[in-house]
Design an enzyme around this catalytic site. Structure first.
Site, PDB file in Angstrom:
ATOM      1  N   ALA A 279     -14.022 -25.711  11.828  1.00  0.00           N
ATOM      2  CA  ALA A 279     -15.290 -26.331  11.449  1.00  0.00           C
ATOM      3  C   ALA A 279     -15.813 -25.607  10.221  1.00  0.00           C
ATOM      4  O   ALA A 279     -15.311 -24.548   9.865  1.00  0.00           O
ATOM      5  CB  ALA A 279     -16.289 -26.223  12.588  1.00  0.00           C
ATOM      6  N   GLU A 315     -21.033 -22.207  14.329  1.00  0.00           N
ATOM      7  CA  GLU A 315     -21.431 -22.833  13.055  1.00  0.00           C
ATOM      8  C   GLU A 315     -22.948 -22.811  12.883  1.00  0.00           C
ATOM      9  O   GLU A 315     -23.453 -22.641  11.769  1.00  0.00           O
ATOM     10  CB  GLU A 315     -20.909 -24.269  12.970  1.00  0.00           C
ATOM     11  CG  GLU A 315     -19.391 -24.414  13.082  1.00  0.00           C
ATOM     12  CD  GLU A 315     -18.613 -23.503  12.153  1.00  0.00           C
ATOM     13  OE1 GLU A 315     -19.079 -23.242  11.029  1.00  0.00           O
ATOM     14  OE2 GLU A 315     -17.529 -23.037  12.560  1.00  0.00           O
TER      15      GLU A 315
HETATM   16 ZN   LIG Z   1     -17.503 -19.125  10.692  1.00  0.00          ZN
END
Ligand SMILES: [Zn+2]
Length: 889
Positions: A279, A315
């Site tokens: 991600a 994230e």
């Molecule tokens: Zn990271």
């Protein structure tokens, strides 16, 4: 040695207005960027970054005092090697000039999963459709527009996209206007609000047909609710619900512990069908591969749930740590990744305390860091990197796992409250700016009153970590010595010159040692003497594996620890894991015995915790895999140990989940069925076959999502072309992201060389396996010892093709190389691997090759040392083992 490739500092950007017109039929785009700049020193050249762009014109509209002047670039020079664009003006621009640099350019919406790239999906009518997306980290914003593409050169951004009318368009910020494009009724112009000051690698945009689910966070800690959306390819939005729930709760949690609200007005998370990393934390528009974001409540597995929660939290942590405060240069990448790794788990622990996530952290994160860092070819956490190729190669277990583990060690030592207060101080001081490792230590020192850098510098600036050897234990005291640990075991005097600050963290049967002086005791010299905890049945160092090191005990002491495990006196799961993991690592290095590890493994028979079993499996598997070309009888004896250990767990847990069982029991079921079945347990294999037959003929309930992966693997391993084709059909037809990968990985377990060839050839056909998923396939093939040599041969034949395909994605190519080499255990194999890569340009995967070769040599040394003692142990214990496939369940 090359020197760091950074841009001249004579010109500085403050704001970018970026306008792009993508064409998803021709996969091209045209663009114009208007950059507000200041000229700091007189110059007739501006140097910025650009790659794979055609620059058509560049003009600088300047204002100096009251004078206005237009400079038109007379020469536009693109340097592909340096990835720079040099604009030369006929006359110098004076210092102090400010104005707007306007550059017109065109580029390709590439298929390399970096810069501005295309990703495909199947539309509701069954046709192949495309979307456009970006991946700018680490150094690929320059593929989408000319820019000063370094993390320390922050600016604000206005993005405007001219896109097909029916498509959804996203960027970091909220949409401020949408209007019809004059003369083109099929297109619209979408403009977004101005971003805060940020680094170029965090900019993002996506254009495509998308569905979404949305919810707002509570606003309890942010002050106002934050609107969160999870975007998916059409028809999949329901699978975004779980991630959405994690996101809304995590944004509030982080606003609380970081002491400031999430700074943007919205948070979008999007699943992209083609994605090179796990991600990417783009500010306000986080992009994910589908397996890291989508979770289907009817058909995804328990392990997939953990992954989604972990990646989303990681994230979102970056939104503060990385985005709001950014490392000054990539040599401090660990600041971003190590911190997000640690604090991501902290958030998951907050949301799901019953998952006992810190034990998982030890098993996954701490040990993956320690494994890589036990090689000479590792690198310090703070590492010199000069150019794009070098930068991409440090997105590894040192930056993420060792970095995260070192921070956990420090937060355990300082106390979580002091640690987080220091983090708040650091974030507040450096918001919208950049910071270094020293800045973090400085803030933590101010908060704790300790000089943090004096004891942390060694952990981030020195390669490797220590093994602590405990000697001369008596009732009053024990002695501890520290030395560098290498899995090859041959540490030279020069390599052993470094010392670390090592918190001892003594643990006894009553939990942590009662004497607080012992809790904070740390070894800072080569050797030290410490008080033995009084009245303790046993003591061990490194409570909960909080420290980033290994421990070697005298044989009698290790026996006492094994006895405490058998007697159920070692209550902490992570302590049991660490005793086993240390013994196994020391056996590899030659400091311990592999036969003793086998004895220790069998002492876990009464264990009930998933993570301990997972650790048992890891070590049993690595011994079995080291033995892959050893006598058949010995391999069968190793399988028999796995069968004996895991059959009991299959029997205890069964194949179907129970309502009242927890998350960890579900994970253990998956593991136990896989281990027993793949080791040859007859009744588990039969049960897998029977349930699989029902499953593929329409009875979905016959295989719960948690056990599909092991069942698929078992039927492929013990089946032929028919089973292979049935699982291939599952792979092609299932829409659930994690189950697709499970089916693909299962195919790799075939024992038929012709089917393996077929599978490996499929891996290069983009219609069958997306380039992002090829690595899953190779990883699974590497698990199949029968296939090791076939995979390595394939890698040699296809290396140039793979290198071409992944030229912009060095971490993926590096991972493929490691998969193809990692199982070997002879010096001849190490030499062959080395010679193969020496004969071709392998700069993209230099670290991966070095690490693979070193690992194979270390395996070879381990095998030579362990061969006789393991053979003897297996002979001695064969009598008590069940016949290889006969154990009853
Ligand atoms: Zn990271």
């Amino acid at each position: 040695m090359s020197s760091r490739q950074i841009l001249p500092t004579n010109v500085r950007p403050r704001h970018y207005a970026l306008a792009l017109t993508p064409d998803l039929d021709t996969f091209t785009f045209s663009g114009q960027v208007t950059i507000d700049i200041g000229v700091l020193e007189q110059t007739s050249t501006f140097v910025l970054n650009a790659l794979e762009l055609d620059v058509h014109s560049a003009k600088f509209y300047s204002t100096t005092g009251k004078t206005e002047q237009t400079y038109i670039a007379s020469n536009v020079d693109l340097d592909t090697a340096k990835q720079t664009l040099t604009l030369t003006f006929p006359v110098p621009v004076p210092a102090g000039a400010t104005g707007q640099l306007v550059i017109a350019f065109t580029g390709t919406i590439n298929d390399q999963m970096c810069g501005f790239y295309r990703s495909s999906y199947t539309g509701s009518d069954g046709t192949k459709r495309y979307m456009g997306a970006t991946q700018f980290a680490a150094t690929d914003a320059r593929r989408a527009f000319p820019c000063w593409d370094e993390p320390a050169i922050k600016a604000t951004f206005d993005v405007a996209l001219n896109v097909p009318r029916h498509m959804t368009t996203l960027s970091n910020m909220n949409v401020v206007s949408e209007s019809e494009v004059k003369g083109e009724s099929a297109r619209k112009l979408v403009t977004f609000a101005t971003t805060p000051a940020m680094s170029t690698y965090l900019l993002a945009f996506v254009v495509g047909e998308l569905d979404y689910v949305e919810a707002s966070s509570s606003g309890a800690k942010n002050g106002t609710p934050i609107l969160c959306r999870v975007y998916t390819p059409p028809g999949q939005s329901e699978e975004g619900e779980f991630a959405l729930d994690i996101a809304t709760r995590t944004l509030e949690y982080f606003a609380g512990i970081f002491g400031q609200p999430y700074p943007l007005p919205k948070m979008d998370l999007i699943a992209l069908p083609d994605f090179s990393m796990g991600a990417m934390e783009n500010w306000g528009l986080v992009t994910f591969r589908t397996t890291a974001l989508l979770w289907d409540k009817t058909s995804s597995s328990v392990n997939a749930k953990l992954r989604v929660a972990g990646v989303v939290a990681h994230e979102l942590a970056h939104q503060w740590f990385g985005n709001l405060v950014t490392m000054a240069w990539w040599s401090d990448l660990w600041l971003n990744e190590g911190f997000a790794t640690w604090v991501g788990w902290l958030a998951v622990d907050h949301l799901f305390p019953e998952w006992t996530i810190w034990n998982q952290f030890v098993a996954d994160t701490v040990y993956s860091g320690l494994a890589l860092d036990a090689l000479r070819s590792s690198h310090p956490i703070e590492v010199r990197v000069d150019d794009a190729t070098e930068i991409m190669q440090i997105f590894d277990a040192i930056s993420y796992s060792k970095g995260g583990s070192v921070l956990r060690m420090l937060s355990d030592y300082l106390g979580i409250d002091v640690f987080l207060a220091g983090i708040r101080r650091y974030l507040k001081r450096h918001s919208y700016a950049n910071a270094s490792t020293d800045d973090l230590w400085h803030a933590l020192s101010e908060e704790s009153g300790l000089d943090v850098s004096t004891f942390m510098a060694a952990w981030t600036r020195q390669i490797g970590y220590p093994v602590l050897t405990v000697t001369s234990v008596d009732k009053a005291a024990f002695t501890v010595r520290q030395n560098r640990f290498l899995s090859s075991g041959d540490v030279s005097d020069a390599e052993d010159a470094n010392l670390w600050w090592v918190p001892l963290a003594l643990a006894t049967e009553s939990g942590q040692a009662a004497n607080t002086a012992d809790q904070t005791a740390a070894l800072t010299a080569r050797q030290g003497q410490f008080a033995t905890p009084p009245h303790a049945v046993f003591f061990k160092l490194n409570h909960r594996q909080s420290g980033v090191y290994r421990v070697q005990y005298p044989k009698e002491h290790l026996d006492r620890l094994a006895q405490a495990i058998r007697a159920g006196q070692m209550v902490e799961v992570a302590d049991r894991i660490s005793v086993l993991s240390d013994a196994a690592a020391l056996a590899v290095s030659g400091a311990g015995s592999t036969a003793n590890v086998l004895s220790l493994l069998t002492s876990f028979e009464n264990e009930t915790e998933y993570l301990v079993w997972s650790e048992v499996n890891d070590h049993l598997t690595s011994i079995a895999s080291l033995w892959f070309e050893q006598p058949e009888a010995e391999r069968a004896a190793l399988d028999a140990i796995a069968i004996r250990l895991f059959a009991t767990q299959v029997q205890r847990l069964g194949w179907d989940p129970r309502e009242d069982e927890g998350f960890l029991a579900a994970q253990l079921r998956t593991l136990a069925i896989q281990c027993a079945g793949m080791s040859g347990h007859k009744s588990v294999i039969e049960e897998a076959r029977a349930r699989f037959t029902k499953f593929i003929t329409g009875n979905q309930a016959a295989l719960h999502p948690d056990v599909r992966s092991p069942a698929f693997r078992i039927v492929v391993k013990y089946g032929g072309a028919e089973e292979f084709d049935a699982v291939l059909k599952q792979y092609r037809e299932t829409k659930t992201a994690d189950q697709k990968i499970a089916a693909l990985s299962a195919l790799a377990q075939t024992q038929d060389a012709a089917l393996l060839d077929r599978l490996l050839n499929l891996s290069l056909s983009e219609e069958d396996v997306r380039p992002q998923d090829t690595i899953h396939l190779y990883r699974a093939v590497a698990d199949n010892t029968m296939a090791c040599r076939i995979l390595w041969r394939f890698m040699q034949e296809k290396y140039d093709q793979l290198a071409g395909r992944y030229k912009a994605m060095p971490p993926m190519l590096g991972a493929a190389v490691k998969c193809a080499c990692v199982r070997f255990s002879t010096r001849k194999d190490a030499d062959e691997i080395e010679a193969f890569f020496a004969a071709r340009d392998h700069r993209l995967v230099e670290r991966a090759v070095q690490q693979s070769v070193e690992r194979v040599r270390s395996n070879a040394a381990w095998l030579e040392r362990a061969k006789d003692e393991v053979s003897a142990w297996l002979r001695e214990h064969a009598a008590s083992a069940p016949t290889s496939t006969g154990a009853a369940v």
